[in-house]
Design a protein around this motif. Structure first.
Motif, PDB file in Angstrom:
ATOM      1  N   ASN A 120       0.835  -1.202   0.000  1.00 14.91           N
ATOM      2  CA  ASN A 120       0.000   0.000   0.000  1.00 14.91           C
ATOM      3  C   ASN A 120       0.869   1.251   0.000  1.00 14.91           C
ATOM      4  O   ASN A 120       2.020   1.238   0.428  1.00 14.91           O
ATOM      5  CB  ASN A 120      -0.922   0.021   1.224  1.00 14.91           C
ATOM      6  N   PHE A 121       0.303   2.333  -0.406  1.00 10.36           N
ATOM      7  CA  PHE A 121       1.031   3.609  -0.498  1.00 10.36           C
ATOM      8  C   PHE A 121       1.535   4.063   0.872  1.00 10.36           C
ATOM      9  O   PHE A 121       2.696   4.383   1.044  1.00 10.36           O
ATOM     10  CB  PHE A 121       0.119   4.670  -1.134  1.00 10.36           C
ATOM     11  N   ALA A 122       0.657   4.090   1.850  1.00  7.87           N
ATOM     12  CA  ALA A 122       1.037   4.553   3.196  1.00  7.87           C
ATOM     13  C   ALA A 122       1.276   3.336   4.081  1.00  7.87           C
ATOM     14  O   ALA A 122       0.335   2.723   4.553  1.00  7.87           O
ATOM     15  CB  ALA A 122      -0.065   5.420   3.785  1.00  7.87           C
ATOM     16  N   GLN A 123       2.513   2.986   4.282  1.00 10.29           N
ATOM     17  CA  GLN A 123       2.868   1.834   5.106  1.00 10.29           C
ATOM     18  C   GLN A 123       3.350   2.321   6.468  1.00 10.29           C
ATOM     19  O   GLN A 123       4.159   3.238   6.544  1.00 10.29           O
ATOM     20  CB  GLN A 123       3.999   1.053   4.433  1.00 10.29           C
ATOM     21  N   ARG A 124       2.867   1.701   7.520  1.00 11.09           N
ATOM     22  CA  ARG A 124       3.264   2.092   8.866  1.00 11.09           C
ATOM     23  C   ARG A 124       3.879   0.888   9.559  1.00 11.09           C
ATOM     24  O   ARG A 124       3.303  -0.183   9.545  1.00 11.09           O
ATOM     25  CB  ARG A 124       2.046   2.584   9.636  1.00 11.09           C
ATOM     26  N   LYS A 125       5.037   1.101  10.182  1.00 15.14           N
ATOM     27  CA  LYS A 125       5.700   0.029  10.926  1.00 15.14           C
ATOM     28  C   LYS A 125       5.576   0.293  12.419  1.00 15.14           C
ATOM     29  O   LYS A 125       5.626   1.432  12.868  1.00 15.14           O
ATOM     30  CB  LYS A 125       7.174  -0.076  10.533  1.00 15.14           C
ATOM     31  N   HIS A 126       5.430  -0.789  13.155  1.00 15.31           N
ATOM     32  CA  HIS A 126       5.330  -0.712  14.602  1.00 15.31           C
ATOM     33  C   HIS A 126       6.733  -0.554  15.183  1.00 15.31           C
ATOM     34  O   HIS A 126       7.655  -1.274  14.799  1.00 15.31           O
ATOM     35  CB  HIS A 126       4.663  -1.992  15.125  1.00 15.31           C
ATOM     36  N   LYS A 127       6.913   0.378  16.122  1.00 18.37           N
ATOM     37  CA  LYS A 127       8.232   0.669  16.695  1.00 18.37           C
ATOM     38  C   LYS A 127       8.835  -0.530  17.424  1.00 18.37           C
ATOM     39  O   LYS A 127      10.035  -0.715  17.414  1.00 18.37           O
ATOM     40  CB  LYS A 127       8.142   1.848  17.670  1.00 18.37           C
ATOM     41  N   TRP A 128       7.997  -1.331  18.082  1.00 18.40           N
ATOM     42  CA  TRP A 128       8.523  -2.424  18.900  1.00 18.40           C
ATOM     43  C   TRP A 128       9.076  -3.564  18.056  1.00 18.40           C
ATOM     44  O   TRP A 128      10.055  -4.186  18.425  1.00 18.40           O
ATOM     45  CB  TRP A 128       7.439  -2.970  19.817  1.00 18.40           C
ATOM     46  N   SER A 129       8.435  -3.874  16.938  1.00 21.41           N
ATOM     47  CA  SER A 129       8.836  -5.042  16.143  1.00 21.41           C
ATOM     48  C   SER A 129       9.498  -4.680  14.822  1.00 21.41           C
ATOM     49  O   SER A 129      10.059  -5.551  14.165  1.00 21.41           O
ATOM     50  CB  SER A 129       7.606  -5.914  15.853  1.00 21.41           C
ATOM     51  N   ASN A 130       9.393  -3.435  14.409  1.00 26.09           N
ATOM     52  CA  ASN A 130       9.878  -2.977  13.104  1.00 26.09           C
ATOM     53  C   ASN A 130       9.212  -3.761  11.967  1.00 26.09           C
ATOM     54  O   ASN A 130       9.788  -3.945  10.909  1.00 26.09           O
ATOM     55  CB  ASN A 130      11.402  -3.027  13.006  1.00 26.09           C
ATOM     56  N   GLN A 131       8.022  -4.268  12.209  1.00 28.30           N
ATOM     57  CA  GLN A 131       7.215  -4.908  11.172  1.00 28.30           C
ATOM     58  C   GLN A 131       5.958  -4.069  10.976  1.00 28.30           C
ATOM     59  O   GLN A 131       5.603  -3.245  11.806  1.00 28.30           O
ATOM     60  CB  GLN A 131       6.838  -6.340  11.565  1.00 28.30           C
ATOM     61  N   TYR A 132       5.294  -4.319   9.854  1.00 23.96           N
ATOM     62  CA  TYR A 132       4.064  -3.600   9.566  1.00 23.96           C
ATOM     63  C   TYR A 132       3.006  -3.982  10.592  1.00 23.96           C
ATOM     64  O   TYR A 132       3.047  -5.051  11.179  1.00 23.96           O
ATOM     65  CB  TYR A 132       3.572  -3.924   8.153  1.00 23.96           C
ATOM     66  N   PHE A 133       2.056  -3.079  10.814  1.00 22.32           N
ATOM     67  CA  PHE A 133       0.955  -3.381  11.719  1.00 22.32           C
ATOM     68  C   PHE A 133       0.184  -4.569  11.170  1.00 22.32           C
ATOM     69  O   PHE A 133       0.025  -4.714   9.963  1.00 22.32           O
ATOM     70  CB  PHE A 133       0.041  -2.159  11.884  1.00 22.32           C
ATOM     71  N   THR A 134      -0.303  -5.420  12.064  1.00 22.43           N
ATOM     72  CA  THR A 134      -0.994  -6.634  11.628  1.00 22.43           C
ATOM     73  C   THR A 134      -2.411  -6.329  11.151  1.00 22.43           C
ATOM     74  O   THR A 134      -3.077  -5.424  11.654  1.00 22.43           O
ATOM     75  CB  THR A 134      -1.070  -7.676  12.762  1.00 22.43           C
ATOM     76  N   ASN A 135      -2.833  -7.111  10.189  1.00 25.19           N
ATOM     77  CA  ASN A 135      -4.198  -7.094   9.682  1.00 25.19           C
ATOM     78  C   ASN A 135      -4.662  -8.530   9.553  1.00 25.19           C
ATOM     79  O   ASN A 135      -3.863  -9.462   9.583  1.00 25.19           O
ATOM     80  CB  ASN A 135      -4.270  -6.420   8.308  1.00 25.19           C
ATOM     81  N   MET A 136      -5.954  -8.685   9.350  1.00 25.69           N
ATOM     82  CA  MET A 136      -6.498 -10.013   9.112  1.00 25.69           C
ATOM     83  C   MET A 136      -6.603 -10.239   7.609  1.00 25.69           C
ATOM     84  O   MET A 136      -6.934  -9.322   6.855  1.00 25.69           O
ATOM     85  CB  MET A 136      -7.837 -10.170   9.804  1.00 25.69           C
ATOM     86  N   TYR A 137      -6.312 -11.467   7.206  1.00 27.03           N
ATOM     87  CA  TYR A 137      -6.347 -11.876   5.801  1.00 27.03           C
ATOM     88  C   TYR A 137      -7.210 -13.119   5.684  1.00 27.03           C
ATOM     89  O   TYR A 137      -7.407 -13.848   6.656  1.00 27.03           O
ATOM     90  CB  TYR A 137      -4.932 -12.186   5.301  1.00 27.03           C
ATOM     91  N   SER A 138      -7.690 -13.367   4.482  1.00 31.56           N
ATOM     92  CA  SER A 138      -8.461 -14.588   4.249  1.00 31.56           C
ATOM     93  C   SER A 138      -7.935 -15.288   3.006  1.00 31.56           C
ATOM     94  O   SER A 138      -7.423 -14.651   2.084  1.00 31.56           O
ATOM     95  CB  SER A 138      -9.950 -14.273   4.080  1.00 31.56           C
ATOM     96  N   ALA A 139      -8.062 -16.599   3.025  1.00 30.93           N
ATOM     97  CA  ALA A 139      -7.692 -17.429   1.880  1.00 30.93           C
ATOM     98  C   ALA A 139      -8.781 -18.478   1.714  1.00 30.93           C
ATOM     99  O   ALA A 139      -9.213 -19.088   2.698  1.00 30.93           O
ATOM    100  CB  ALA A 139      -6.339 -18.085   2.104  1.00 30.93           C
ATOM    101  N   ASP A 140      -9.250 -18.652   0.476  1.00 28.75           N
ATOM    102  CA  ASP A 140     -10.256 -19.674   0.210  1.00 28.75           C
ATOM    103  C   ASP A 140      -9.650 -21.059   0.371  1.00 28.75           C
ATOM    104  O   ASP A 140      -8.508 -21.295  -0.023  1.00 28.75           O
ATOM    105  CB  ASP A 140     -10.801 -19.533  -1.215  1.00 28.75           C
ATOM    106  N   ILE A 141     -10.415 -21.966   0.946  1.00 27.96           N
ATOM    107  CA  ILE A 141      -9.979 -23.344   1.123  1.00 27.96           C
ATOM    108  C   ILE A 141     -10.496 -24.156  -0.055  1.00 27.96           C
ATOM    109  O   ILE A 141     -11.694 -24.176  -0.327  1.00 27.96           O
ATOM    110  CB  ILE A 141     -10.518 -23.926   2.441  1.00 27.96           C
ATOM    111  N   THR A 142      -9.587 -24.805  -0.759  1.00 26.02           N
ATOM    112  CA  THR A 142      -9.963 -25.660  -1.878  1.00 26.02           C
ATOM    113  C   THR A 142     -10.673 -26.897  -1.333  1.00 26.02           C
ATOM    114  O   THR A 142     -10.174 -27.521  -0.391  1.00 26.02           O
ATOM    115  CB  THR A 142      -8.714 -26.092  -2.671  1.00 26.02           C
ATOM    116  N   PRO A 143     -11.817 -27.258  -1.903  1.00 24.71           N
ATOM    117  CA  PRO A 143     -12.523 -28.443  -1.403  1.00 24.71           C
ATOM    118  C   PRO A 143     -11.689 -29.715  -1.574  1.00 24.71           C
ATOM    119  O   PRO A 143     -10.839 -29.803  -2.452  1.00 24.71           O
ATOM    120  CB  PRO A 143     -13.770 -28.520  -2.290  1.00 24.71           C
ATOM    121  N   LYS A 144     -11.974 -30.697  -0.729  1.00 24.54           N
ATOM    122  CA  LYS A 144     -11.285 -31.989  -0.804  1.00 24.54           C
ATOM    123  C   LYS A 144     -11.736 -32.734  -2.053  1.00 24.54           C
ATOM    124  O   LYS A 144     -12.867 -32.582  -2.512  1.00 24.54           O
ATOM    125  CB  LYS A 144     -11.609 -32.828   0.426  1.00 24.54           C
TER     126      LYS A 144
END
Length: 188
Positions: free
Chosen positions: A96-120
């Motif tokens: 994304n254009f505006a990226q923000r990193k957390h001072k404690w971990s030096n990683q980007y702030f966490t978000n939730m993601y989803s992935a479709d599960i392929t049927p068996k």
């Protein structure tokens, strides 16, 4: 050093022995633990399931552990199922254009993601099990941390953690730190 050893030490020693594969000796310590602390639930469970290793061996090999194919170089954790989707937390770089990193971990702030599960397939085997992850619920993800979703059985309510950030305002404690809170979200 003492003649009388507290029951808890037998239990802890048994757990240590199990961790290094000395199961017979661990069982002996659990018998001693149970003699000294017969009302402790842990001892009762041991007595009821002394053949636990047979159960473990019988269940071994039932699952195949492999890379899910969606991991990133960043922190990925806190997964849950919702319908035919896997919802998880990640601090991945989404470009994304505006990226923000957390001072404690030096990683980007966490978000939730989803992935479709392929049927068996007809044999119950999952081949390419998960789709490419996408951000989950854009109206829930904020500029700060969201993580560890949990869904009710009917899938209509989700509980998750978030920095104390609601309606555009950040809450801070006495040390001026924005802590985490548990939030509830309802599906409309």
């Amino acid at each position: 050093m003492n003649e009388e050893i507290a029951p808890e030490y037998y239990y802890r020693y048994a757990q240590s022995l199990k961790s290094i594969g000395q199961y017979a000796k661990a069982d002996e310590m659990m018998v001693q633990f149970n003699k000294k602390s017969s009302e402790d639930l842990r001892g009762k469970i041991f007595n009821d399931k002394q053949n636990y290793m047979d159960v473990i061996k019988a269940n071994s090999g039932r699952y195949i552990i492999k890379d899910a194919g969606i991991n990133s170089a960043y922190s990925d954790y806190g997964s849950a199922y919702s319908g035919n989707k896997l919802i998880f937390t990640s601090s991945r770089d989404t470009g994304n254009f505006a990226q923000r990193k957390h001072k404690w971990s030096n990683q980007y702030f966490t978000n939730m993601y989803s992935a479709d599960i392929t049927p068996k397939d007809e044999k119950g085997v999952i081949e390419d099990s998960l789709s490419v992850p996408e951000k989950f619920a854009k109206n829930i993800n904020s500029r700060f941390h969201e993580a560890t979703p949990v869904f009710t059985k009917d899938g209509k309510t989700m509980y998750f953690t978030r920095n104390n950030f609601n309606n555009g305002k950040k809450g801070k404690d006495a040390n001026r730190i924005t802590l985490l809170k548990v939030y509830e979200s309802n599906l409309n």
